[in-house]
Design an enzyme around this catalytic site. Structure first.
Site, PDB file in Angstrom:
ATOM      1  N   HIS A   1       4.842   6.295  11.785  1.00  0.00           N
ATOM      2  CA  HIS A   1       3.741   6.060   9.963  1.00  0.00           C
ATOM      3  C   HIS A   1       3.910   7.308  10.038  1.00  0.00           C
ATOM      4  O   HIS A   1       2.238   7.236   9.590  1.00  0.00           O
ATOM      5  CB  HIS A   1       3.902   4.630  10.359  1.00  0.00           C
ATOM      6  CG  HIS A   1       3.009   4.118   8.350  1.00  0.00           C
ATOM      7  ND1 HIS A   1       3.726   5.003   7.592  1.00  0.00           N
ATOM      8  CD2 HIS A   1       2.503   3.556   8.177  1.00  0.00           C
ATOM      9  CE1 HIS A   1       3.761   4.608   6.717  1.00  0.00           C
ATOM     10  NE2 HIS A   1       2.566   3.173   6.961  1.00  0.00           N
TER      11      HIS A   1
ATOM     12  N   ARG B   1      10.778   2.811   3.665  1.00  0.00           N
ATOM     13  CA  ARG B   1      11.161   2.383   5.157  1.00  0.00           C
ATOM     14  C   ARG B   1      11.366   1.739   4.966  1.00  0.00           C
ATOM     15  O   ARG B   1      12.013   0.772   4.320  1.00  0.00           O
ATOM     16  CB  ARG B   1       9.481   1.797   4.586  1.00  0.00           C
ATOM     17  CG  ARG B   1       9.195   0.721   5.470  1.00  0.00           C
ATOM     18  CD  ARG B   1       7.726  -0.338   4.594  1.00  0.00           C
ATOM     19  NE  ARG B   1       6.246   0.665   5.399  1.00  0.00           N
ATOM     20  CZ  ARG B   1       5.407   0.240   5.334  1.00  0.00           C
ATOM     21  NH1 ARG B   1       5.038  -0.597   5.139  1.00  0.00           N
ATOM     22  NH2 ARG B   1       4.597   1.520   5.638  1.00  0.00           N
TER      23      ARG B   1
ATOM     24  N   ARG C   1       1.403  -1.020   0.097  1.00  0.00           N
ATOM     25  CA  ARG C   1       0.154   0.311  -0.327  1.00  0.00           C
ATOM     26  C   ARG C   1       0.574   0.924  -0.428  1.00  0.00           C
ATOM     27  O   ARG C   1       0.534   2.511  -0.822  1.00  0.00           O
ATOM     28  CB  ARG C   1      -0.599  -0.476   1.429  1.00  0.00           C
ATOM     29  CG  ARG C   1      -2.033   0.787   1.294  1.00  0.00           C
ATOM     30  CD  ARG C   1      -2.937   0.126   2.527  1.00  0.00           C
ATOM     31  NE  ARG C   1      -2.235  -1.056   2.641  1.00  0.00           N
ATOM     32  CZ  ARG C   1      -2.985  -1.887   1.743  1.00  0.00           C
ATOM     33  NH1 ARG C   1      -4.364  -2.168   1.210  1.00  0.00           N
ATOM     34  NH2 ARG C   1      -2.803  -3.252   2.432  1.00  0.00           N
ATOM     35  N   THR C   2       1.558   1.118   1.103  1.00  0.00           N
ATOM     36  CA  THR C   2       1.994   2.402   1.104  1.00  0.00           C
ATOM     37  C   THR C   2       3.566   2.663  -0.077  1.00  0.00           C
ATOM     38  O   THR C   2       3.542   4.213  -0.683  1.00  0.00           O
ATOM     39  CB  THR C   2       3.214   1.983   2.829  1.00  0.00           C
ATOM     40  OG1 THR C   2       2.348   2.051   2.961  1.00  0.00           O
ATOM     41  CG2 THR C   2       3.716   3.907   2.429  1.00  0.00           C
TER      42      THR C   2
ATOM     43  N   LYS D   1      24.543  -6.319   0.866  1.00  0.00           N
ATOM     44  CA  LYS D   1      25.972  -6.012   0.656  1.00  0.00           C
ATOM     45  C   LYS D   1      26.220  -5.536   2.235  1.00  0.00           C
ATOM     46  O   LYS D   1      27.326  -5.214   2.314  1.00  0.00           O
ATOM     47  CB  LYS D   1      26.404  -5.785  -0.279  1.00  0.00           C
ATOM     48  CG  LYS D   1      26.212  -6.346  -1.604  1.00  0.00           C
ATOM     49  CD  LYS D   1      26.953  -5.672  -3.265  1.00  0.00           C
ATOM     50  CE  LYS D   1      26.404  -5.674  -4.202  1.00  0.00           C
ATOM     51  NZ  LYS D   1      26.453  -4.931  -5.534  1.00  0.00           N
TER      52      LYS D   1
END
Lengths: 305, 140
Positions: A129, A101, A51-52, A80
């Site tokens: 958030h 995120r 969604r985000t 890495k």
């Protein structure tokens, strides 16, 4: 240069400004379709999200801009062993703005210390958030007409639910707010929010385990999912995941103009039968989220409107 | 028991009994090559027992560290055998690279070269929280 790490990075008047831009976008989408032409948004998603990430990408596309990025840490240099700071310094050479995120709490703040373009926190573990909160705020504005004089019920996982923490922070700045905290004891709201935000702002609140009893006084019911990924112990998750399930029967005593919200995705905490009820606002919330992200991108890129 | 008075240096006084070693470590006093005396359980009219640290050189002290550990500590600056400044401490608003966050979900647990920042969130209780994840400092 601005960053959005915590919802409180935006003042009440800036939130008002963003909701006004979002409302104007809803009314006049064509006016905005070229505003970010030749601009690039990088979506750096070190943790999966549907969604985000799609909301950010759709927001930038509707503004006429382009999108680059990755949708999981394995497909980035993080696999890495690259640090977050180095990743954002590098990406800042390609993009004009970054939505990020990360599973670790505080990662976007760490990124903002090094980045040379605006950083938007698109979720940092169980912590914050803020753009979900922007979506929540526009939903409240559109459905309830404003932010004052509301009784807000927050139900489910109030311990790990980052959207709940951000929403409480944001709503604590408005007049005549009351919170009703509905959760099992193990998932109750952390003290630093209860004491540090609600009590500090002299906001009345009650705590209860009984959703059915609490629902009748509410103007807003904010449901949340018990999040598997926040538990270290699977047994605890299984025991608590079905704590609260909203059904039409449980809504029988609720106000006719109650606004039922959910940050989504839901698992089973809202029965699908509720979707058809006029009080269900959670899919509208998704749409509002995109408009608020558009408004935020415009503001942070200092685009003239 | 007597420790010679110092000519140029610093006396950290009124340390709560038992805290001097923690201060010694946090101020990294082991890195100094001048004389450093730790006096434990000295008699104090005000405190009963107290610790004192005497540093026989004019060195830069991180007052934030001292204020964080115990704001009741006093720091005496000695020059040419004379007390020239008596400094009273307070809780610093921010601590940088003094303590580390113990939350395994915090970015500071994995990111190399990151500054460990704590902010004073409750002045009356002396509560510090990590600037990144808001977790309360563990030793409080």
């Amino acid at each position: 240069m601005r960053n959005l790490i915590d919802i409180l990075d935006l003042s009440v008047s800036e939130i008002e400004e963003l909701t006004q831009i979002a409302e104007d976008i809803i009314k006049n989408p064509e006016k905005y379709q070229e505003k970010c032409r030749y601009k690039k948004l990088a979506t750096l998603f070190f943790e999966p999200s549907t969604r985000t990430r799609l909301s950010f990408e759709a927001a930038m596309m509707e503004l006429g801009g382009n999108v680059i990025g990755f949708s999981e840490a394995n497909s980035s240099s993080a696999a890495k062993g690259e640090s977050v700071s180095d990743t954002v310094k590098t990406v800042g050479c390609y993009a004009d703005i970054i939505a990020m995120r990360h599973p670790k709490e505080g990662a976007p703040l760490a990124a903002s210390f090094k980045a040379e373009v605006p950083i938007i926190n698109a979720g940092d573990g169980g912590h914050n958030h803020p753009t979900q909160t922007l979506a929540d705020l526009l939903t409240i504005k559109m459905e309830k007409g404003g932010f004052d004089n509301l009784t807000i019920g927050l139900c489910g996982d109030l311990k790990f639910g980052r959207t709940v923490h951000s929403l409480i922070n944001a709503m604590s700045r408005y007049k005549n707010i009351r919170f009703v905290l509905i959760s099992p004891e193990e998932l109750s709201l952390p003290d630093y929010i209860k004491k540090g935000v609600i009590e500090k702002n002299n906001i009345p609140y009650t705590e209860t385990r009984d959703l059915e009893e609490a629902v009748k006084d509410l103007d807003i019911l904010y449901m949340t999912r018990v999040q598997r990924e926040r538990f270290f112990n699977e047994a605890d998750y299984i025991r608590l995941k079905d704590s609260y399930i909203l059904t039409l029967e449980k809504l029988a005593n609720a106000k006719k103009d109650l606004c039922v919200m959910h940050p989504l995705p839901r698992v089973n905490e809202i029965s699908p039968e509720v979707d058809e009820d006029s009080r269900a606002c959670y899919f509208k919330q998704v749409k509002y989220g995109k408009y608020m992200r558009m408004a935020l991108i415009l503001k942070f890129l200092e685009v003239e409107i | 028991m007597n420790i010679d008075s110092i000519k140029n240096g610093i006396v950290i006084d009124h340390i709560a009994s038992g805290n001097s070693m923690e201060i010694y470590e946090l101020l990294k006093l082991e890195e100094l090559d001048c004389s450093v005396a730790i006096i434990k359980n000295a008699q104090s009219r005000k405190m009963g027992k107290k610790d004192i640290i005497k540093i026989d050189a004019d060195v830069d002290i991180n007052f934030d560290v001292l204020g964080y550990i115990d704001p009741n500590i006093t720091v005496n600056i000695i020059k040419d055998g004379v007390l020239v400044e008596k400094r009273h401490l307070s809780l610093p608003k921010e601590l940088v690279n003094v303590i580390v966050c113990k939350n395994p979900r915090c970015i500071t647990s994995v990111e190399q070269g990151i500054k460990h920042i704590f902010k004073l969130s409750e002045t009356e209780n002396g509560v510090y929280r990590c600037a990144y994840c808001e977790t309360k400092a563990k030793n409080q």
